[in-house]
Design a protein around this motif. Structure first.
Motif, PDB file in Angstrom:
ATOM      1  N   LYS A   1      74.578  24.185  68.367  1.00 55.57           N
ATOM      2  CA  LYS A   1      73.258  23.559  68.435  1.00 55.57           C
ATOM      3  C   LYS A   1      72.969  22.937  69.806  1.00 55.57           C
ATOM      4  O   LYS A   1      71.808  22.781  70.180  1.00 55.57           O
ATOM      5  CB  LYS A   1      73.123  22.488  67.349  1.00 55.57           C
ATOM      6  CG  LYS A   1      73.120  23.048  65.932  1.00 55.57           C
ATOM      7  CD  LYS A   1      73.070  21.936  64.902  1.00 55.57           C
ATOM      8  CE  LYS A   1      73.122  22.493  63.480  1.00 55.57           C
ATOM      9  NZ  LYS A   1      73.116  21.409  62.455  1.00 55.57           N
TER      10      LYS A   1
ATOM     11  N   GLU B   1      67.127  20.996  69.475  1.00 56.21           N
ATOM     12  CA  GLU B   1      65.896  21.536  68.897  1.00 56.21           C
ATOM     13  C   GLU B   1      65.646  21.009  67.490  1.00 56.21           C
ATOM     14  O   GLU B   1      64.510  20.668  67.133  1.00 56.21           O
ATOM     15  CB  GLU B   1      65.963  23.062  68.868  1.00 56.21           C
ATOM     16  CG  GLU B   1      64.674  23.711  68.364  1.00 56.21           C
ATOM     17  CD  GLU B   1      64.726  25.220  68.399  1.00 56.21           C
ATOM     18  OE1 GLU B   1      63.735  25.855  67.989  1.00 56.21           O
ATOM     19  OE2 GLU B   1      65.764  25.778  68.827  1.00 56.21           O
ATOM     20  N   GLU B   2      66.695  20.889  66.668  1.00 56.79           N
ATOM     21  CA  GLU B   2      66.480  20.473  65.285  1.00 56.79           C
ATOM     22  C   GLU B   2      66.060  19.013  65.150  1.00 56.79           C
ATOM     23  O   GLU B   2      65.547  18.606  64.112  1.00 56.79           O
ATOM     24  CB  GLU B   2      67.722  20.748  64.428  1.00 56.79           C
ATOM     25  CG  GLU B   2      68.865  19.789  64.614  1.00 56.79           C
ATOM     26  CD  GLU B   2      69.996  20.048  63.612  1.00 56.79           C
ATOM     27  OE1 GLU B   2      70.008  21.109  62.955  1.00 56.79           O
ATOM     28  OE2 GLU B   2      70.877  19.174  63.498  1.00 56.79           O
TER      29      GLU B   2
END
Length: 333
Positions: A139, A267-268
């Motif tokens: 991630k 991003e999350e």
């Protein structure tokens, strides 16, 4: 299993020995130290016999394992003897003071088949375990930079007798320790960086003596890793305030561990800093996990390859400072 404590030199001797005593699968049977006065005092604290003859420990078939907390410069001979005698080994960091000694110990451990663990307790922390999982998930993208700041006030905290610092005097004896703050407390940032970033390519170091005791008490090493990441190992015995920080950044995000909190952005999270609230459980401490492995339950953590890797990093760090040049790591065999 019966375990002997070999060495009362280290500041964590009593902590490990008491962990053995509290473990229902283990029995602390005796303690040896090359300094009889120190050894007898620690044995008395622990309520176990003082064994003045080290060879008697190696020759005793009922003793299955040893807790090695001697001076670092004694590790080679002690660990080789332990492996030869078929004793399972739990040792304090670092493994050895030279790459050659580390490789010799590693060969002996592998040939003997004993269970081996070196004490890397930071790898049990929930925050670092979650950080490792986050990095491994991809991630954060490709990790390009990491910094581990790990300090305490062992050389500067005022004592009741008017002196400064709580570390024992022999921790400033380079002949016994192999170095100062980086060799001791700096081991934690070093093995953490290796855990996250892999094999090193080069290293440069800057050490200073704030309290002028003969070894560095304030130290930084900057490491180039094979994958292109830069890692920074910061440590010392002369700092108050914030004892531990881990920062890590990649092409898609970053994270920070401080005050037992893990925060990250990617991003999350909408590129905003978010705290990880579902941290995993703390892992079993290395000495208890080692005892489990010796009793046939699970694997011994932080094995001989991890121990050799830490020695390689330390050799490079100190050689860079000694020469005031970048140290290039030789290719692994």
């Amino acid at each position: 299993m019966k375990i002997a404590t070999v060495g009362a030199w280290h500041v964590h001797t009593q902590e490990y020995a008491e962990a053995i005593q509290k473990n229902p699968k283990a029995q602390l049977c005796c303690l040896w130290d090359d300094n009889q006065e120190r050894g007898q005092a620690m044995a008395e604290k622990l309520g176990v016999p003082f064994q003045p003859d080290l060879d008697a420990i190696w020759a005793d078939p009922t003793i299955e394992g040893v807790q090695v907390t001697t001076a670092t410069n004694q590790h080679r001979n002690i660990l080789l003897a332990a492996a030869k005698a078929g004793k399972h080994i739990f040792t304090e960091k670092v493994l050895a003071l030279t790459n050659e000694d580390a490789e010799e110990i590693a060969q002996a451990v592998r040939e003997s088949g004993v269970k081996f663990t070196i004490s890397y307790p930071h790898k049990t922390w929930p925050t670092l375990k979650a950080a490792k999982a986050l990095v491994d998930s991809g991630k954060l993208g490709k990790i390009t930079y990491a910094r581990v700041h790990n300090y305490h006030d062992g050389s500067v905290r005022p004592q009741a007798d008017g002196s400064l610092g709580w570390l024992p005097p022999h921790f400033y004896d380079a002949a016994q320790t192999g170095g100062g703050a980086m060799m001791d407390l700096g081991a934690h940032p070093m093995y953490t960086l290796h855990w996250f970033l892999g094999d090193p390519k080069s290293i440069v170091s800057q050490f200073t003596e704030v309290t002028h005791r003969g070894v560095e008490d304030n130290a930084v090493s900057v490491i180039e890793f094979e994958g292109g990441a830069i890692g920074v190992s910061e440590t010392g015995f002369v700092t108050n305030g914030i004892p531990y920080v881990l920062e890590m950044n990649g092409t898609e995000g970053g994270l920070m561990v401080h005050n037992n909190i893990l925060e990250y952005t990617c991003e999350e999270t909408g590129r905003k800093l978010a705290q990880v609230t579902d941290l995993p459980e703390k892992s079993t401490m290395p000495i208890d996990a080692w005892i489990d492995a010796c009793c046939g339950e699970g694997e011994a953590p932080n094995g001989i390859d991890d121990a050799v890797a830490l020695t390689r990093l330390m050799v490079g760090a100190y050689e860079s400072y000694r020469t005031q040049q970048k140290y290039l790591f030789p290719a692994e065999k």
